[in-house]
Design an enzyme around this catalytic site. Structure first.
Site, PDB file in Angstrom:
ATOM      1  N   ASN A 159      -8.106  -2.004  13.906  1.00 29.76           N
ATOM      2  CA  ASN A 159      -9.479  -2.335  13.529  1.00 29.76           C
ATOM      3  C   ASN A 159      -9.544  -3.575  12.631  1.00 29.76           C
ATOM      4  OD1 ASN A 159      -8.346  -1.326  11.229  1.00 29.76           O
ATOM      5  ND2 ASN A 159      -9.860   0.280  10.871  1.00 29.76           N
ATOM      6  N   ASP A 211       0.826  -1.211   0.000  1.00 35.08           N
ATOM      7  CA  ASP A 211       0.000   0.000   0.000  1.00 35.08           C
ATOM      8  C   ASP A 211       0.862   1.263   0.000  1.00 35.08           C
ATOM      9  OD1 ASP A 211       0.940  -0.116   2.653  1.00 35.08           O
ATOM     10  OD2 ASP A 211      -0.941  -0.902   3.416  1.00 35.08           O
ATOM     11  N   HIS A 220      -7.683  -4.120   9.915  1.00 30.21           N
ATOM     12  CA  HIS A 220      -7.389  -3.947   8.479  1.00 30.21           C
ATOM     13  C   HIS A 220      -6.114  -4.683   8.085  1.00 30.21           C
ATOM     14  CE1 HIS A 220      -5.066   0.101   9.153  1.00 30.21           C
ATOM     15  NE2 HIS A 220      -4.193  -0.864   8.988  1.00 30.21           N
ATOM     16  N   GLU A 254      -9.820  -1.426   4.779  1.00 34.97           N
ATOM     17  CA  GLU A 254     -10.492  -1.073   6.030  1.00 34.97           C
ATOM     18  C   GLU A 254     -11.762  -1.919   6.209  1.00 34.97           C
ATOM     19  OE1 GLU A 254      -9.054   0.684   8.158  1.00 34.97           O
ATOM     20  OE2 GLU A 254      -8.402   2.657   7.463  1.00 34.97           O
TER      21      GLU A 254
HETATM   22  C1  GLP Z   1      -0.775   0.260   8.457  1.00 29.16           C
HETATM   23  C2  GLP Z   1      -0.381  -0.345   7.092  1.00 29.16           C
HETATM   24  C3  GLP Z   1      -0.170  -1.814   7.167  1.00 29.16           C
HETATM   25  C4  GLP Z   1       0.448  -2.149   8.492  1.00 29.16           C
HETATM   26  C5  GLP Z   1      -0.513  -1.878   9.615  1.00 29.16           C
HETATM   27  C6  GLP Z   1       0.101  -1.998  10.991  1.00 29.16           C
HETATM   28  O1  GLP Z   1      -1.838   1.107   8.403  1.00 29.16           O
HETATM   29  N1  GLP Z   1      -1.295  -0.095   6.030  1.00 29.16           N
HETATM   30  O2  GLP Z   1       0.632  -2.215   6.084  1.00 29.16           O
HETATM   31  O3  GLP Z   1       0.737  -3.509   8.501  1.00 29.16           O
HETATM   32  O4  GLP Z   1      -1.167  -0.661   9.447  1.00 29.16           O
HETATM   33  O5  GLP Z   1       0.992  -0.968  11.282  1.00 29.16           O
HETATM   34  P1  GLP Z   1       1.916  -0.995  12.578  1.00 29.16           P
HETATM   35  O6  GLP Z   1       2.794  -2.159  12.450  1.00 29.16           O
HETATM   36  O7  GLP Z   1       2.675   0.304  12.557  1.00 29.16           O
HETATM   37  O8  GLP Z   1       1.005  -1.108  13.738  1.00 29.16           O
END
Ligand code: GLP
Length: 234
Positions: free
Chosen positions: A136, A75, A138, A143
Protein backbone atom coordinates in the site's frame (compact mmCIF):
# COMPACT_ATOMS: atom_id res chain seq x y z
CA UNK A 1 20.07 -2.28 -16.16
CA UNK A 2 17.79 0.57 -17.13
CA UNK A 3 18.11 3.94 -15.44
CA UNK A 4 15.35 6.52 -15.40
CA UNK A 5 14.71 9.71 -13.47
CA UNK A 6 11.17 10.28 -12.28
CA UNK A 7 10.03 13.16 -10.07
CA UNK A 8 13.60 13.69 -8.95
CA UNK A 9 14.16 10.03 -8.00
CA UNK A 10 16.92 7.97 -9.64
CA UNK A 11 15.30 4.66 -10.53
CA UNK A 12 17.52 1.69 -11.39
CA UNK A 13 15.66 -1.27 -12.89
CA UNK A 14 17.46 -4.61 -13.09
CA UNK A 15 16.49 -7.76 -14.99
CA UNK A 16 16.89 -9.94 -11.91
CA UNK A 17 16.50 -9.65 -8.17
CA UNK A 18 20.03 -10.88 -7.51
CA UNK A 19 21.67 -8.19 -9.62
CA UNK A 20 19.43 -5.57 -8.00
CA UNK A 21 20.30 -6.79 -4.49
CA UNK A 22 23.99 -6.67 -5.41
CA UNK A 23 23.65 -3.08 -6.58
CA UNK A 24 21.85 -2.11 -3.35
CA UNK A 25 24.67 -3.72 -1.32
CA UNK A 26 27.29 -1.92 -3.44
CA UNK A 27 25.61 1.43 -2.81
CA UNK A 28 25.63 0.78 0.96
CA UNK A 29 29.28 -0.37 0.91
CA UNK A 30 30.31 2.70 -1.08
CA UNK A 31 28.76 5.04 1.48
CA UNK A 32 30.56 3.19 4.30
CA UNK A 33 33.84 3.51 2.45
CA UNK A 34 33.28 7.27 2.13
CA UNK A 35 32.28 7.56 5.80
CA UNK A 36 33.29 4.63 8.05
CA UNK A 37 31.15 6.03 10.90
CA UNK A 38 28.05 6.16 8.70
CA UNK A 39 24.69 6.45 10.47
CA UNK A 40 22.84 3.69 8.65
CA UNK A 41 19.09 3.15 8.92
CA UNK A 42 18.08 -0.45 8.22
CA UNK A 43 14.85 -2.01 6.99
CA UNK A 44 13.65 -5.58 7.48
CA UNK A 45 11.31 -7.79 5.44
CA UNK A 46 11.75 -10.35 2.70
CA UNK A 47 13.07 -7.85 0.20
CA UNK A 48 16.08 -7.04 2.32
CA UNK A 49 17.23 -10.66 2.77
CA UNK A 50 19.26 -10.90 -0.46
CA UNK A 51 20.71 -7.43 0.20
CA UNK A 52 21.99 -8.54 3.63
CA UNK A 53 23.31 -11.76 2.06
CA UNK A 54 25.33 -9.69 -0.41
CA UNK A 55 26.64 -7.42 2.33
CA UNK A 56 27.68 -10.43 4.44
CA UNK A 57 29.46 -11.94 1.47
CA UNK A 58 31.25 -8.64 0.74
CA UNK A 59 32.25 -8.42 4.38
CA UNK A 60 33.72 -11.95 4.27
CA UNK A 61 35.81 -10.85 1.28
CA UNK A 62 36.96 -7.85 3.35
CA UNK A 63 35.27 -5.43 0.96
CA UNK A 64 33.29 -3.66 3.67
CA UNK A 65 34.01 -2.93 7.31
CA UNK A 66 31.13 -2.22 9.69
CA UNK A 67 33.20 -1.72 12.85
CA UNK A 68 32.38 1.99 13.20
CA UNK A 69 29.00 2.05 11.42
CA UNK A 70 26.09 3.19 13.59
CA UNK A 71 22.94 1.19 13.01
CA UNK A 72 19.36 2.38 13.49
CA UNK A 73 16.29 0.20 13.05
CA UNK A 74 13.21 1.47 11.27
CA UNK A 75 10.35 -0.18 13.08
CA UNK A 76 9.20 -2.92 15.47
CA UNK A 77 5.96 -4.74 16.29
CA UNK A 78 4.63 -3.74 19.69
CA UNK A 79 5.29 -6.34 22.41
CA UNK A 80 7.83 -8.26 20.31
CA UNK A 81 11.43 -8.21 19.18
CA UNK A 82 10.78 -9.58 15.70
CA UNK A 83 12.68 -6.89 13.81
CA UNK A 84 15.55 -7.04 16.27
CA UNK A 85 15.79 -10.83 15.86
CA UNK A 86 15.60 -10.51 12.09
CA UNK A 87 18.47 -8.03 11.97
CA UNK A 88 20.47 -10.06 14.47
CA UNK A 89 20.12 -13.30 12.51
CA UNK A 90 20.38 -11.97 8.97
CA UNK A 91 22.96 -9.29 9.53
CA UNK A 92 24.58 -8.49 12.90
CA UNK A 93 25.60 -12.12 13.62
CA UNK A 94 27.45 -12.32 10.31
CA UNK A 95 29.31 -9.01 10.10
CA UNK A 96 31.52 -6.95 12.43
CA UNK A 97 28.96 -4.42 13.62
CA UNK A 98 29.84 -3.40 17.17
CA UNK A 99 27.10 -4.04 19.75
CA UNK A 100 27.51 -0.56 21.18
CA UNK A 101 26.72 0.93 17.78
CA UNK A 102 23.34 -0.77 17.41
CA UNK A 103 20.29 1.38 18.15
CA UNK A 104 16.91 -0.30 18.05
CA UNK A 105 13.31 0.63 18.68
CA UNK A 106 12.19 -1.41 21.69
CA UNK A 107 8.75 -2.88 21.04
CA UNK A 108 8.72 -4.31 24.56
CA UNK A 109 9.35 -1.00 26.32
CA UNK A 110 7.13 -0.47 29.33
CA UNK A 111 6.35 3.11 28.40
CA UNK A 112 5.82 3.29 24.64
CA UNK A 113 5.50 7.08 24.54
CA UNK A 114 8.82 7.58 26.32
CA UNK A 115 10.46 4.96 24.10
CA UNK A 116 9.30 6.83 20.98
CA UNK A 117 10.58 10.15 22.36
CA UNK A 118 13.91 8.55 23.28
CA UNK A 119 14.33 7.05 19.82
CA UNK A 120 13.33 10.22 17.97
CA UNK A 121 16.19 12.00 19.74
CA UNK A 122 18.63 9.18 19.22
CA UNK A 123 17.97 8.90 15.51
CA UNK A 124 18.84 12.54 14.74
CA UNK A 125 20.01 12.70 11.13
CA UNK A 126 20.58 9.40 9.33
CA UNK A 127 23.27 9.41 6.62
CA UNK A 128 21.83 6.54 4.58
CA UNK A 129 18.31 5.24 5.14
CA UNK A 130 17.41 1.89 3.58
CA UNK A 131 13.73 1.29 2.91
CA UNK A 132 11.47 -1.42 1.60
CA UNK A 133 7.93 -0.59 0.57
CA UNK A 134 4.57 -2.07 1.54
CA UNK A 135 1.98 -3.06 -1.06
CA UNK A 136 0.00 0.00 0.00
CA UNK A 137 3.01 2.28 -0.37
CA UNK A 138 4.00 2.34 3.32
CA UNK A 139 7.57 3.07 4.33
CA UNK A 140 8.70 1.81 7.71
CA UNK A 141 5.29 1.33 9.25
CA UNK A 142 4.06 4.72 8.12
CA UNK A 143 0.73 3.63 6.72
CA UNK A 144 -1.37 5.64 4.22
CA UNK A 145 -2.57 8.87 5.80
CA UNK A 146 0.64 9.38 7.81
CA UNK A 147 1.73 13.00 8.05
CA UNK A 148 4.88 13.71 6.04
CA UNK A 149 6.23 15.43 9.18
CA UNK A 150 5.36 12.51 11.49
CA UNK A 151 7.72 11.47 14.29
CA UNK A 152 8.55 8.14 15.93
CA UNK A 153 5.28 6.77 17.26
CA UNK A 154 2.97 3.85 17.77
CA UNK A 155 0.73 3.08 14.78
CA UNK A 156 -2.15 0.73 14.05
CA UNK A 157 -1.31 -1.51 11.12
CA UNK A 158 -3.63 -1.57 8.12
CA UNK A 159 -5.52 -4.64 6.95
CA UNK A 160 -3.35 -4.90 3.85
CA UNK A 161 -0.19 -4.91 5.94
CA UNK A 162 -1.54 -7.61 8.23
CA UNK A 163 -3.05 -9.77 5.47
CA UNK A 164 -1.46 -13.17 4.84
CA UNK A 165 0.61 -12.83 7.98
CA UNK A 166 -0.49 -14.87 10.97
CA UNK A 167 -0.28 -13.89 14.63
CA UNK A 168 1.05 -10.42 14.08
CA UNK A 169 0.39 -7.67 16.62
CA UNK A 170 -1.98 -5.00 15.32
CA UNK A 171 0.30 -2.23 16.51
CA UNK A 172 3.85 -1.30 15.69
CA UNK A 173 6.41 1.38 16.47
CA UNK A 174 7.94 3.19 13.54
CA UNK A 175 10.19 6.13 12.93
CA UNK A 176 8.19 8.88 11.25
CA UNK A 177 8.31 10.17 7.71
CA UNK A 178 9.95 13.28 9.18
CA UNK A 179 13.10 11.36 10.18
CA UNK A 180 13.13 9.48 6.88
CA UNK A 181 13.05 12.78 4.98
CA UNK A 182 15.85 14.20 7.15
CA UNK A 183 18.17 11.41 5.96
CA UNK A 184 20.99 12.60 3.71
CA UNK A 185 20.51 9.72 1.30
CA UNK A 186 17.66 7.25 0.84
CA UNK A 187 17.77 3.88 -0.88
CA UNK A 188 14.45 2.13 -1.46
CA UNK A 189 14.47 -1.48 -2.62
CA UNK A 190 11.50 -3.36 -4.11
CA UNK A 191 11.16 -6.70 -5.85
CA UNK A 192 8.32 -8.51 -7.54
CA UNK A 193 5.06 -7.74 -9.26
CA UNK A 194 3.20 -7.38 -5.96
CA UNK A 195 5.10 -4.11 -5.39
CA UNK A 196 4.64 -2.67 -8.89
CA UNK A 197 1.53 -0.68 -8.06
CA UNK A 198 3.09 0.78 -4.90
CA UNK A 199 6.12 1.82 -6.95
CA UNK A 200 3.96 3.46 -9.60
CA UNK A 201 2.09 5.28 -6.82
CA UNK A 202 5.31 6.37 -5.13
CA UNK A 203 6.37 8.02 -8.37
CA UNK A 204 2.91 9.32 -9.28
CA UNK A 205 1.05 12.22 -7.73
CA UNK A 206 2.46 13.16 -4.31
CA UNK A 207 -0.07 12.32 -1.64
CA UNK A 208 -0.27 11.27 2.01
CA UNK A 209 -2.32 8.30 0.78
CA UNK A 210 0.91 6.91 -0.63
CA UNK A 211 3.58 7.45 2.04
CA UNK A 212 6.49 6.59 -0.30
CA UNK A 213 5.51 9.52 -2.54
CA UNK A 214 7.00 11.75 0.20
CA UNK A 215 10.39 10.77 -1.22
CA UNK A 216 9.87 12.66 -4.49
CA UNK A 217 11.80 15.78 -5.51
CA UNK A 218 14.45 15.34 -2.89
CA UNK A 219 18.17 15.06 -3.44
CA UNK A 220 19.79 11.64 -3.21
CA UNK A 221 16.86 9.29 -3.45
CA UNK A 222 17.51 6.04 -5.30
CA UNK A 223 15.03 3.25 -6.04
CA UNK A 224 16.59 -0.13 -6.85
CA UNK A 225 14.03 -2.43 -8.45
CA UNK A 226 13.78 -5.65 -10.35
CA UNK A 227 11.87 -5.48 -13.59
CA UNK A 228 8.66 -6.89 -12.07
CA UNK A 229 8.53 -4.16 -9.43
CA UNK A 230 9.28 -1.56 -12.11
CA UNK A 231 6.90 -2.88 -14.72
CA UNK A 232 4.26 -0.17 -14.32
CA UNK A 233 6.75 2.67 -14.82
CA UNK A 234 6.94 4.38 -18.16
C1 GLP B 1 7.12 -4.19 6.33
C2 GLP B 1 8.15 -3.35 7.11
C3 GLP B 1 9.06 -2.60 6.21
C4 GLP B 1 9.34 -3.43 5.00
C5 GLP B 1 8.10 -3.60 4.17
C6 GLP B 1 8.25 -4.59 3.03
O1 GLP B 1 5.84 -4.06 6.78
N1 GLP B 1 7.59 -2.43 8.04
O2 GLP B 1 10.23 -2.27 6.92
O3 GLP B 1 10.28 -2.75 4.22
O4 GLP B 1 6.99 -3.89 4.96
O5 GLP B 1 8.34 -5.91 3.47
P1 GLP B 1 8.72 -7.10 2.48
O6 GLP B 1 10.06 -6.83 1.98
O7 GLP B 1 8.65 -8.35 3.32
O8 GLP B 1 7.70 -7.08 1.40
Amino acid sequence: MKKIKKRGVDVLIFDGKKEAAREAAEIIAKEIKKNPSLRLGLATGKTMMPVYRELVSMHKKRKVNFSKVKIFSLDEYVGTDKMKNYLQKNFFDNVNVSGGNINLLDGKAENIRLECERYEEEIGVIDLQILGIGKNGHIGFNEPGSDFKSKTRRVRLSKITLSNKKNLPKYALTIGIGAILRAKKILLVAFGESKSEAIRGALGEKSENIPASALQRRKNVIFVLDKEAGKELK
